[in-house]
Scaffold this active site. Sequence first.
Site, short mmCIF file in Angstrom:
data_model
loop_
_atom_site.label_atom_id
_atom_site.label_comp_id
_atom_site.label_asym_id
_atom_site.label_seq_id
_atom_site.Cartn_x
_atom_site.Cartn_y
_atom_site.Cartn_z
N LYS A 50 0.81 -1.38 0.01
CA LYS A 50 -0.02 0.01 0.01
C LYS A 50 0.95 1.21 0.01
CE LYS A 50 -3.65 2.29 2.69
NZ LYS A 50 -4.57 2.13 3.92
N GLU A 82 10.50 -4.64 4.46
CA GLU A 82 10.49 -6.09 4.03
C GLU A 82 10.26 -6.20 2.76
OE1 GLU A 82 8.80 -5.14 6.72
OE2 GLU A 82 9.03 -6.55 8.55
N HIS A 91 -4.63 -34.22 17.23
CA HIS A 91 -3.37 -35.12 17.73
C HIS A 91 -2.40 -34.20 18.28
CE1 HIS A 91 -4.93 -38.72 15.67
NE2 HIS A 91 -5.60 -37.66 14.90
N GLY A 98 -4.94 -2.33 5.23
CA GLY A 98 -4.06 -3.36 4.86
C GLY A 98 -4.99 -4.76 5.02
N ARG A 99 -5.05 -4.90 5.93
CA ARG A 99 -5.70 -6.46 6.33
C ARG A 99 -7.37 -6.30 5.98
NH1 ARG A 99 -4.78 -3.27 10.57
NH2 ARG A 99 -6.39 -2.60 12.06
N LYS A 118 9.22 -1.20 14.56
CA LYS A 118 9.57 -0.93 13.39
C LYS A 118 10.86 0.23 13.45
CE LYS A 118 5.74 -1.14 10.24
NZ LYS A 118 4.98 -0.33 9.28
N GLU A 171 -4.99 -7.48 15.26
CA GLU A 171 -4.23 -6.12 14.66
C GLU A 171 -5.69 -5.23 14.87
OE1 GLU A 171 -0.91 -5.49 12.00
OE2 GLU A 171 -2.61 -5.18 10.82
#
Length: 551
Positions: free
Chosen positions: A211, A217, A389, A272-273, A517, A358
Site C-alpha cells: 500500500k 521487508e 493429535h 491493509g488487512r 519498526k 491487529e
Amino acid sequence: MTQTQAPTPAVSPAWQALSAHRADIAATDLRTLFARDPQRFERFCLHAAGLTLDYSKNRITKHTLELLVALARERQLEHARNAMFAGARINSTEDRAVLHTALRNPAGSCIEVDGENVMPAVLAVRQRVGAFAEAVRESRWTGYSGEVVTDVVNIGIGGSDLGPAMACEALAAHGHPRLKLHFVSNVDGDQLARVLASVNPARTLFIIASKTFTTIETMTNAASARDWFLASGAGEKDIARHFVAVSTNAARVAEFGIAPDNMFGFWDWVGGRYSMWSAVGLPIALCVGRDGFEAMLDGAHEMDRHFSEAPLEVNMPVILALLGVWYRNFFDAGSLCIAPYAQALSRMPAYLQQLEMESNGKSVTRDGQPAASPTCPVVWGEPGTNGQHAFFQLLHQGTDLIPVDFIAPLKASHNLPGHHRLLLANCIAQSKALMIGKTADEVRAELAASGMNAEAAEALVPHRVFPGNRPSNTLLMPELAPRTLGALIALYEHKVFVQGVIWDVNSFDQWGVELGKQIATRIAGELAGAAPGDHDASTAGLIALARAATS
Ligand code: G6Q
C-alpha cells in the site's frame, strides 16, 4: 443519539445485566440445556450468504441472547455499522473512511467519500485486474522472451500478503493448472531464495504489493528479486513484462522502475488487512480467474447485505461477535481457537489472527481512555484433524475455557473416496465431545465393561473424566468455492467490527506495530557499522553478538 453518547461498556445497564445473568448460566451445563430443549439446534442456527452457523453448543439461553443484543443496541451498533457503510471517517486516528465493503459493491451503486462517488474508480481497477489476470491465464501476456508465465511471486507482507496467500491456498482446487502462486513476505532471505531457486526468470511474474511502497521487508525482497531477474540475463526494458505493482503510492512505484501501466491502484480508505478485495487480490484473480475473483466479491457482498439488513437477533456477524464478547468478558476466556476442517484453509488461522488481533488488540478507547474491559482474545489454530493429535488435549481437559470455531465445507474439493466423511465425522465429534464431556460415572462404567478391576479403575477415573460444557461454533459451507470463501471472510470482518464497537476501540488503526519498526531501523544501522546507541544491557549484548556474527 450519536455514537459518542453510548454508555461506557462494563458500567452500562446491559453489561450489568449480563454480569448478573452469568451466574445463572454458570449453574447450568450444555448437556442440560440440550436435554431441556429438543429444538435447540434450530433455535440457535443461522443461514446467510450460503453459510450455516450452528451456535447451539454455546453457554447461552434465549435470555442470554436478548441481553447480548441489548448490549449491542446500547452500544449503538446499528448507527456505527451504517456510518461505516456510508463512508464516514470512522478510522479517527488516521482520519480515514473504512470502505472495504465498497470494493465488493456491484456496478451501479454509489458510495461517496468527500462528496465523490468512489465506485467508478473501484470498478475501473476491478476491470483492469480482471483483464490482466485473464491475459496471463490465457497466455496473451508473456515474458520478455515470449514464454508463457508459469510462476507468480507475490512480494508483500501483512495485509498485502496474508489475504491473497490464504485465499489462493483455499481455492487451489479452482486454480489455473499452469500457474503456480508463491508468496514471499519475510525479510529473511531464506524465503525469497527458496522461491527464486524454484522458478525460471523468463516465465516468472512478480507482483510487488505494498500500500505504502515503503515497507522495508517488501522493498528489500523486491530489490533482490529485480537484481536476480537482471542477473539472469534479462535487461532493464524486460522488467515491464515481469514486474507489476499494487499500491497507493504511484511516485514510489515509478521510482522503483515499474511503469504506470503496470501499476494497479487502491485508496487510503482500504486498510491493509481489509485489502484482499482490492487490487491486492490480483494473485487471487490470477489463480481463479476474473469470474472466480468476482464470485468471491459477490459472496462477500451478500454477507455485507445480510450484515446491514438483518435484525441484530438473526444477524450472523453480530451473533458471532456477541458470543465472543460473552466468553471474553464474562468468562475471562483469553483465547479463541480457529479449527478449519479443510486442509485448504490452513492459512485461515494466520489470516484471522491478523484480522482480529491487529484490529481489536487495543487497550484504549476511541477517545483515548483506558479500555473498560478486556478486548481481543488471542486467536490461534490449525486445521483439523491435525490439531486433534496435538493441542486438543488442552481444549478438552486443560484448565482454561477456550471457545472453538469449527469451519468445514460439506463437499470435498478432491475425489479420493472416504476421506471427506471421516473429516466431517471428526469435526462433528470434536464439538460434541467438548460439549458433552464424560462424567466419572460414565468412565467407571466404561472401565468396568473393559474388565478392569474396581480399584485400578478408580485410580484412572479422574484422568479420564472430561468436564465438557466447553463451547464451540460450527460454520458449514456447501463447498470451498470463491463465493463461499468471500462470504466467510466478510463474516469475520464484520464480527471484528461489531466487537470493536462493543469494546469501543478503533478497529482500523495499528499503531502497535510502529515502535518495533522504529527501533529495528536504528539497530539495522548499528549492525551495518553505525556507532552503538544508548541501549539497555540486554539489547546492547544482543547487538554485540549479532554484529560480531554479521560483520
Ligand atoms: C494491515 C497493516 C499491515 C500492512 C503491512 C504492509 O492492516 O497495516 O499488516 O498491511 O505492514 O504494508 P504495506 O502494504 O504498506 O507494505
